[in-house]
Scaffold this motif. Sequence first.
Motif, PDB file in Angstrom:
ATOM      1  N   VAL A  16       0.818  -1.124   0.110  1.00 27.76           N
ATOM      2  CA  VAL A  16       0.020   0.111   0.079  1.00 27.76           C
ATOM      3  C   VAL A  16       0.786   1.280   0.044  1.00 27.76           C
ATOM      4  CG1 VAL A  16      -1.624   1.207   1.191  1.00 27.76           C
ATOM      5  CG2 VAL A  16      -1.922  -1.082   1.092  1.00 27.76           C
ATOM      6  N   ILE A  17       1.890   1.208   0.943  1.00 25.72           N
ATOM      7  CA  ILE A  17       2.735   2.286   0.758  1.00 25.72           C
ATOM      8  C   ILE A  17       3.480   2.605  -0.508  1.00 25.72           C
ATOM      9  CG2 ILE A  17       4.911   3.251   1.833  1.00 25.72           C
ATOM     10  CD1 ILE A  17       4.104   1.905   4.523  1.00 25.72           C
ATOM     11  N   VAL A  21       3.062   5.807  -2.775  1.00 20.58           N
ATOM     12  CA  VAL A  21       4.221   6.602  -3.399  1.00 20.58           C
ATOM     13  C   VAL A  21       4.330   6.442  -4.871  1.00 20.58           C
ATOM     14  CG1 VAL A  21       6.765   6.663  -3.510  1.00 20.58           C
ATOM     15  CG2 VAL A  21       5.557   6.227  -1.356  1.00 20.58           C
ATOM     16  N   ILE A  22       3.962   5.538  -5.675  1.00 16.35           N
ATOM     17  CA  ILE A  22       3.887   5.370  -7.074  1.00 16.35           C
ATOM     18  C   ILE A  22       2.855   6.215  -7.714  1.00 16.35           C
ATOM     19  CG2 ILE A  22       3.309   3.782  -8.827  1.00 16.35           C
ATOM     20  CD1 ILE A  22       4.577   1.669  -7.521  1.00 16.35           C
ATOM     21  N   LEU A  23       1.718   6.238  -7.163  1.00 19.78           N
ATOM     22  CA  LEU A  23       0.370   7.040  -7.289  1.00 19.78           C
ATOM     23  C   LEU A  23       0.984   8.698  -7.429  1.00 19.78           C
ATOM     24  CD1 LEU A  23      -2.753   5.398  -5.997  1.00 19.78           C
ATOM     25  CD2 LEU A  23      -1.621   5.532  -8.391  1.00 19.78           C
ATOM     26  N   VAL A  24       1.518   8.938  -6.299  1.00 14.49           N
ATOM     27  CA  VAL A  24       1.744  10.439  -6.066  1.00 14.49           C
ATOM     28  C   VAL A  24       2.927  10.856  -7.190  1.00 14.49           C
ATOM     29  CG1 VAL A  24       3.096  12.215  -4.414  1.00 14.49           C
ATOM     30  CG2 VAL A  24       1.308  10.546  -3.585  1.00 14.49           C
ATOM     31  N   VAL A  25       4.064   9.874  -7.145  1.00 13.71           N
ATOM     32  CA  VAL A  25       5.127  10.172  -8.186  1.00 13.71           C
ATOM     33  C   VAL A  25       4.430  10.170  -9.510  1.00 13.71           C
ATOM     34  CG1 VAL A  25       7.124   9.332  -9.253  1.00 13.71           C
ATOM     35  CG2 VAL A  25       6.837   9.499  -6.941  1.00 13.71           C
ATOM     36  N   THR A  26       3.658   9.043  -9.879  1.00 12.87           N
ATOM     37  CA  THR A  26       3.040   9.241 -11.330  1.00 12.87           C
ATOM     38  C   THR A  26       2.196  10.561 -11.441  1.00 12.87           C
ATOM     39  OG1 THR A  26       2.706   6.909 -11.226  1.00 12.87           O
ATOM     40  CG2 THR A  26       1.470   7.964 -12.939  1.00 12.87           C
ATOM     41  N   ILE A 174       4.507   4.972 -17.312  1.00  3.81           N
ATOM     42  CA  ILE A 174       4.864   4.974 -15.715  1.00  3.81           C
ATOM     43  C   ILE A 174       3.906   3.995 -15.106  1.00  3.81           C
ATOM     44  CG2 ILE A 174       4.098   6.704 -13.706  1.00  3.81           C
ATOM     45  CD1 ILE A 174       4.630   9.048 -15.622  1.00  3.81           C
ATOM     46  N   VAL A 175       2.836   3.605 -15.328  1.00  8.82           N
ATOM     47  CA  VAL A 175       1.654   2.691 -14.912  1.00  8.82           C
ATOM     48  C   VAL A 175       2.642   1.324 -14.992  1.00  8.82           C
ATOM     49  CG1 VAL A 175      -0.185   1.127 -15.027  1.00  8.82           C
ATOM     50  CG2 VAL A 175      -0.307   3.637 -15.089  1.00  8.82           C
ATOM     51  N   PHE A 176       3.161   0.946 -16.065  1.00  9.49           N
ATOM     52  CA  PHE A 176       3.844  -0.317 -16.287  1.00  9.49           C
ATOM     53  C   PHE A 176       5.054  -0.240 -15.364  1.00  9.49           C
ATOM     54  CE2 PHE A 176       7.271  -2.572 -18.125  1.00  9.49           C
ATOM     55  CZ  PHE A 176       6.807  -3.913 -18.259  1.00  9.49           C
ATOM     56  N   VAL A 177       6.064   0.938 -15.370  1.00 10.22           N
ATOM     57  CA  VAL A 177       6.964   0.798 -14.631  1.00 10.22           C
ATOM     58  C   VAL A 177       6.634   0.916 -12.943  1.00 10.22           C
ATOM     59  CG1 VAL A 177       8.788   2.262 -13.616  1.00 10.22           C
ATOM     60  CG2 VAL A 177       8.419   2.145 -16.118  1.00 10.22           C
ATOM     61  N   GLY A 178       5.549   1.459 -12.720  1.00 11.79           N
ATOM     62  CA  GLY A 178       4.943   1.432 -11.431  1.00 11.79           C
ATOM     63  C   GLY A 178       4.572  -0.060 -10.987  1.00 11.79           C
ATOM     64  N   VAL A 179       3.792  -0.748 -11.904  1.00 12.82           N
ATOM     65  CA  VAL A 179       3.275  -2.087 -11.592  1.00 12.82           C
ATOM     66  C   VAL A 179       4.483  -2.842 -11.167  1.00 12.82           C
ATOM     67  CG1 VAL A 179       2.254  -4.019 -12.518  1.00 12.82           C
ATOM     68  CG2 VAL A 179       1.212  -1.895 -12.592  1.00 12.82           C
ATOM     69  N   LEU A 180       5.460  -2.680 -12.257  1.00 11.88           N
ATOM     70  CA  LEU A 180       6.923  -3.635 -12.146  1.00 11.88           C
ATOM     71  C   LEU A 180       7.626  -3.291 -10.936  1.00 11.88           C
ATOM     72  CD1 LEU A 180       8.783  -5.779 -13.776  1.00 11.88           C
ATOM     73  CD2 LEU A 180       9.820  -3.385 -14.717  1.00 11.88           C
ATOM     74  N   LEU A 181       7.526  -1.967 -10.503  1.00 14.19           N
ATOM     75  CA  LEU A 181       8.219  -1.652  -9.420  1.00 14.19           C
ATOM     76  C   LEU A 181       7.459  -2.224  -8.117  1.00 14.19           C
ATOM     77  CD1 LEU A 181      10.564   0.048  -7.779  1.00 14.19           C
ATOM     78  CD2 LEU A 181       9.216   2.042  -7.847  1.00 14.19           C
ATOM     79  N   LEU A 182       6.145  -2.232  -8.113  1.00 13.51           N
ATOM     80  CA  LEU A 182       5.419  -2.374  -7.118  1.00 13.51           C
ATOM     81  C   LEU A 182       5.634  -4.242  -6.841  1.00 13.51           C
ATOM     82  CD1 LEU A 182       3.185  -2.125  -5.001  1.00 13.51           C
ATOM     83  CD2 LEU A 182       1.475  -2.445  -6.790  1.00 13.51           C
ATOM     84  N   VAL A 183       5.660  -4.972  -7.930  1.00  7.54           N
ATOM     85  CA  VAL A 183       5.697  -6.176  -7.895  1.00  7.54           C
ATOM     86  C   VAL A 183       7.126  -6.633  -7.415  1.00  7.54           C
ATOM     87  CG1 VAL A 183       6.057  -8.442  -9.291  1.00  7.54           C
ATOM     88  CG2 VAL A 183       4.356  -6.657  -9.849  1.00  7.54           C
ATOM     89  N   VAL A 184       8.236  -5.813  -7.878  1.00  8.77           N
ATOM     90  CA  VAL A 184       9.382  -6.188  -7.442  1.00  8.77           C
ATOM     91  C   VAL A 184       9.504  -5.641  -5.855  1.00  8.77           C
ATOM     92  CG1 VAL A 184      11.979  -5.566  -7.613  1.00  8.77           C
ATOM     93  CG2 VAL A 184      10.652  -5.991  -9.662  1.00  8.77           C
TER      94      VAL A 184
END
Length: 358
Positions: A16-17, A21-26, A174-184
Amino acid sequence: MRWNSLSTRIILTFAVIVLAVILVVTAFSYLRTKHALENMLNSHGRMLASAMEAAASEHLVLYDYAYLRTYVEDMTAKQKVISFAAVVNQEGNIVAHSDHFQEGKKFEAAFAAGGAVVAAKGAEIGEREITYRGNRVLELTMPVTIAGKQWGKVQLGVNYRDVDLLLQRLALSIVFVGVLLLVVSVLGARMSVNRATSDIDAVVRSAGKIAAGELREQVPEEGFEEVRALARAFNAMAENLRTMLRQIQETGAEVGLFSSDIITVIQNQAASASQQATSVAEVTATMEELARTSRQIAQNALLVKEAASKSVEVAQTGTTLGREGVEAMSQIKDRVGDIARKTLFLGEKSHEIGKVME
C-alpha cells in the motif's frame, strides 16, 4: 497465505505504501510533463501565429485574399499540430480559412459554432481552450496591426492530439514501471519478511516446546538482531525456568519429608483419637446404662415413695392399734396375773390336796 499473519500484514502494508508513493510520483510526473508539453505547444503556436501575422499583414493591406487562402491551406497541411487557421479582415469577416465553408462568415458566429470555450486568458495574443471537432484545441488569436491601425486578425487552432498521445504513452509507461516496481518491491519485501518471520517461527516453535515442558530446548540465536535478542531472552527465560524447577523439586522433596513426618504424627493422633473414640463410646454406653439405671431407680424411688406413703398410713394406723394392743395387753397382763395368781393358788391347793390324799 494466512491473511491475519504478521508477514501478510507487513507485505500488504508495504504494498500500500509503495502503491501510494507510485501514485503520487506518477501524478506529479504526469502533471509536470503535461504542463511542460502544453507550454511547449503554446510557444510553438505563438511562433506560428507570429509568422502568420507577418504574412497576413502584407496581403490584408493589398486585399490579396487568394494568397491568404493558399497560405492558411498550406500551413494547415504542413503543420500537423494546427487544426485550423483563419484570417479575418477589419470588417470582421473571415477572408481565409482552412475550412472553406467558414469563409465569408462573421468571425464570432463562425467560431462560436466551432466549440465551447474551456478557458480564456487576457494577453497580447488571446488564447482559449476549446473543443473543435471532438478534439481539445488551443485557440490563439492575434491582431494584425499596421502603422498603429488594426487591419484584422489571424487565428490558429493548435490541437493537443500529439500532446495527449504522448501523455497517454507516458501514463502507460509510468503505470507499467509502477506495477513492475510494485511487484519487485512486494517480492523483495516478501523475501525479507519471510526470512524474518521464519526466524520468528523458529523462536515460536522453540517457545512452544518450552511451554510444553521441554525446558532443555534452546532457541537458535539467528537472523536479524531483534530476533536474536528475542531468542536470547527466551533462552534466559528457559534457564531461569530450569533453575526455578530445580529449586521447586528440592523444595518439594523437603516438603515431602516434612509431609511424611506430619502424616506419621497425624496417624498417631488418628490412632489416639480412635482409642479415645472407643473410650468415649464405652463411657457413652456406661452413661446410657447409668441413665437407664437412674431411670429405673427413679421409678423404684417413686414406687418406694408410694409404698412409704402407704407405710406411713399403715404405721399411723398401726400406732393407733399398738396403743390399743398395749392397753389390751395390759388388761391381758392383769388378767394373766390374776390367772397366775389363781393358778398358783390352785396349785397350792392341789398340792395341799395331794398331801391330803396321801
